[in-house]
Write an enzyme that holds these catalytic residues in place. Structure first.
Site, PDB file in Angstrom:
ATOM      1  N   ARG A  28      45.160  33.645  53.961  1.00  0.00           N
ATOM      2  CA  ARG A  28      45.597  34.224  52.690  1.00  0.00           C
ATOM      3  C   ARG A  28      44.985  35.594  52.439  1.00  0.00           C
ATOM      4  O   ARG A  28      45.588  36.438  51.764  1.00  0.00           O
ATOM      5  CB  ARG A  28      45.259  33.267  51.540  1.00  0.00           C
ATOM      6  CG  ARG A  28      45.903  33.619  50.192  1.00  0.00           C
ATOM      7  CD  ARG A  28      45.725  32.484  49.190  1.00  0.00           C
ATOM      8  NE  ARG A  28      46.408  32.747  47.937  1.00  0.00           N
ATOM      9  CZ  ARG A  28      45.786  33.110  46.807  1.00  0.00           C
ATOM     10  NH1 ARG A  28      44.459  33.258  46.794  1.00  0.00           N
ATOM     11  NH2 ARG A  28      46.472  33.331  45.701  1.00  0.00           N
ATOM     12  N   ILE A  72      50.681  37.132  43.873  1.00  0.00           N
ATOM     13  CA  ILE A  72      50.650  36.098  44.896  1.00  0.00           C
ATOM     14  C   ILE A  72      50.264  34.821  44.165  1.00  0.00           C
ATOM     15  O   ILE A  72      49.299  34.795  43.404  1.00  0.00           O
ATOM     16  CB  ILE A  72      49.666  36.430  46.041  1.00  0.00           C
ATOM     17  CG1 ILE A  72      49.694  35.326  47.103  1.00  0.00           C
ATOM     18  CG2 ILE A  72      48.271  36.694  45.534  1.00  0.00           C
ATOM     19  CD1 ILE A  72      48.896  35.678  48.362  1.00  0.00           C
ATOM     20  N   SER A  73      51.046  33.776  44.354  1.00  0.00           N
ATOM     21  CA  SER A  73      50.869  32.564  43.559  1.00  0.00           C
ATOM     22  C   SER A  73      49.530  31.901  43.814  1.00  0.00           C
ATOM     23  O   SER A  73      48.935  32.011  44.894  1.00  0.00           O
ATOM     24  CB  SER A  73      51.991  31.561  43.854  1.00  0.00           C
ATOM     25  OG  SER A  73      53.216  32.026  43.382  1.00  0.00           O
ATOM     26  N   GLN A  74      49.056  31.182  42.813  1.00  0.00           N
ATOM     27  CA  GLN A  74      47.866  30.343  42.920  1.00  0.00           C
ATOM     28  C   GLN A  74      48.067  29.348  44.067  1.00  0.00           C
ATOM     29  O   GLN A  74      49.145  28.743  44.188  1.00  0.00           O
ATOM     30  CB  GLN A  74      47.683  29.607  41.601  1.00  0.00           C
ATOM     31  CG  GLN A  74      46.506  28.686  41.520  1.00  0.00           C
ATOM     32  CD  GLN A  74      46.465  27.968  40.179  1.00  0.00           C
ATOM     33  OE1 GLN A  74      47.315  28.183  39.313  1.00  0.00           O
ATOM     34  NE2 GLN A  74      45.482  27.105  39.998  1.00  0.00           N
ATOM     35  N   PRO A  75      47.084  29.138  44.929  1.00  0.00           N
ATOM     36  CA  PRO A  75      47.254  28.185  46.028  1.00  0.00           C
ATOM     37  C   PRO A  75      47.706  26.794  45.579  1.00  0.00           C
ATOM     38  O   PRO A  75      48.537  26.167  46.255  1.00  0.00           O
ATOM     39  CB  PRO A  75      45.853  28.141  46.657  1.00  0.00           C
ATOM     40  CG  PRO A  75      45.307  29.513  46.410  1.00  0.00           C
ATOM     41  CD  PRO A  75      45.810  29.879  45.032  1.00  0.00           C
TER      42      PRO A  75
END
Length: 219
Positions: free
Chosen positions: A42, A68-71
């Protein structure tokens, strides 16, 4: 996957801790999803200045008003899709390309569309350099990509005011769509399964907060 970037021990260790957190604290149960997250670096999607943020369970700005989205969000949505090897998956909102990589790691054939030209060009070039192959499109994702339908799975990575009918029609019978639906502040995650030519099963799940889906069939 043969990466062309430095993926050193420190980042690998941080990624392993993130996977453990997603499994133990966030209760992500799909082993294949966790393994895919464990394989995708990431931090490659961050400026080196912010590598210390890459494996925190947070969203992070990537420019053009997007993140970028939260994992956890990536893991949650991907788990709901139940991606099988060889599935044809439509991703609405390429963004950084991180979610695209997770889908590819699961063996999907991915068609991904992004309305922001700068993000589209960046993701297309960057994923190619990483050794990934997907079909990239720049345009209004709220209408899907009818020319390549039907799809086994459709994943929407932005908050929509409703489930667009035009997208539903691009699902195969037996196919699954995962889409956050609500207002511009919070949305409920919705799973839609196409049961027949005219019938769909809809399941409403947890509350999230996404950037808005913009287009003719959205905001």
């Amino acid at each position: 996957m043969a990466y062309k970037f430095v993926d050193n021990y420190r980042e690998k260790g941080a990624r392993k801790k993130l996977v453990t957190q997603l499994r133990d604290d966030r209760k992500i149960e799909d082993k294949r999803v966790l393994e895919a997250i464990g394989r995708v670096p990431r931090h490659f999607f961050f400026d080196e200045t912010f590598w210390n943020q890459a494996y925190k369970d947070i969203a992070f700005p990537i420019g053009e008003g997007q993140t970028i989205s939260q994992p956890y969000t990536v893991a949650y949505q991907t788990q709901l899709l139940h991606v099988n090897e060889g599935d044809k998956v439509l991703e609405i909102g390429t963004g950084s390309g991180y979610q695209t990589c997770i889908l590819l790691e699961l063996g999907a054939k991915v068609y991904t569309i992004e309305r922001q030209e700068k993000l589209f060009l960046r993701a297309k070039l960057f994923l190619s350099k990483m050794g990934y192959t997907a079909e990239f499109f720049c345009g209004d994702g709220s209408k899907g990509i009818p020319a390549h339908a039907p799809y086994d799975k459709i994943l929407v990575t932005a908050g929509a005011p409703f489930v667009p009918d035009i997208m539903l029609k691009q699902l195969k019978i037996g196919g699954t769509m995962v889409i956050p639906v609500g207002d511009e502040k919070t949305q409920k995650m919705i799973t839609v399964i196409r049961v027949s030519e005219t019938d769909y099963e809809r399941i409403e799940l947890d509350t999230f907060r996404f950037v808005p889906l913009v287009g003719d069939q959205a905001w």
